[in-house]
Design a protein around this motif. Structure first.
Motif: not given
Length: 241
Positions: A206-212
């Motif tokens: 989830w964090h990786a998607a939010q960062a993108r």
């Protein structure tokens, strides 16, 4: 059966000299351990003389001055050892660790351990990994279309959690823990079947998607600011050539 958000949780927070995890230092830290909701927490606190000046801007946030830290703070090396040992104890007990914006506090601790103990946070977690719960990541995923900021103060207001003494490490740790419990109750239908190890792995995704998403927004805004997708700990910087 008690859901994880009603059971044993711990929380970790720091106050620092600034916001750069590679160069700034920890000036205070706290770990809060609570065996169940509504039980009295056990609190461990550390005050650190960082060995470098504390910028006025940082003091304005947390109230810790150079003079106070020099008189009352301990040297970083033993403090970082004690903090790492305490977090390792939580991991060994299988107790999830709440860390608001985990890549900041955990990476900063890792860099302090490397600086003062010639080691890394992972070295303390060889036997059992941390099970991290990050209220910022959870809230952004579970209520992604809500407008507004998502600082700890904002989350406390949104979830009806008292934050007494913001920017005190122990107060912030307790508030973060309470937010996770409140968040778990509000989104019980989506969270109660997930065990903390599963939730830890999902938060990394989830964090990786939010960062993108944030990186794309920066690009559209003409900003060159970069967003690290790593969670809950940022990787080492590459060695200088």
């Amino acid at each position: 059966m008690t859901c994880w958000y009603e059971g044993p949780l711990a929380a970790f927070d720091t106050e620092t000299t600034g916001v750069d995890v590679e160069t700034d230092r920890i000036v205070s830290a706290a770990v809060v351990v609570q065996d169940a909701a509504c039980t009295r927490p056990r609190v461990s606190r550390w005050l650190v003389n960082p060995g470098v000046p504390v910028p006025a801007g940082a003091t304005a946030v947390h109230g810790l001055t150079d003079e106070h830290l020099q008189l009352n703070g301990r040297w970083p090396a033993p403090v970082m050892f004690e903090i790492a040992e305490t977090l390792a104890e939580q991991a060994a007990a299988g107790r999830p660790l709440v860390v608001m914006n985990a890549p900041f506090d955990l990476t900063l601790l890792d860099r302090e351990l490397r600086r003062h103990r010639a080691s890394s946070l992972d070295r303390w977690l060889d036997s059992a990994p941390l099970l991290v719960l990050d209220p910022r990541v959870l809230d952004k995923h579970l209520d992604r279309y809500r407008k507004g900021r998502r600082t700890l103060t904002d989350l406390c207001e949104h979830y009806g959690v008292e934050l007494a003494g913001a920017h005190d490490a122990a107060a912030d740790a307790q508030a973060s823990l309470d937010v996770v419990r409140a968040l778990g109750r509000r989104f019980a239908a989506r969270l109660e079947r997930l065990a903390p190890p599963e939730l830890h792995d999902l938060q990394a995704v989830w964090h990786a998607a939010q960062a993108r998403g944030l990186q794309a927004w920066f690009a559209r805004s003409g900003s060159e600011e970069s967003v690290d997708p790593a969670w809950p700990l940022r990787p080492d910087l590459p060695a200088a050539a």
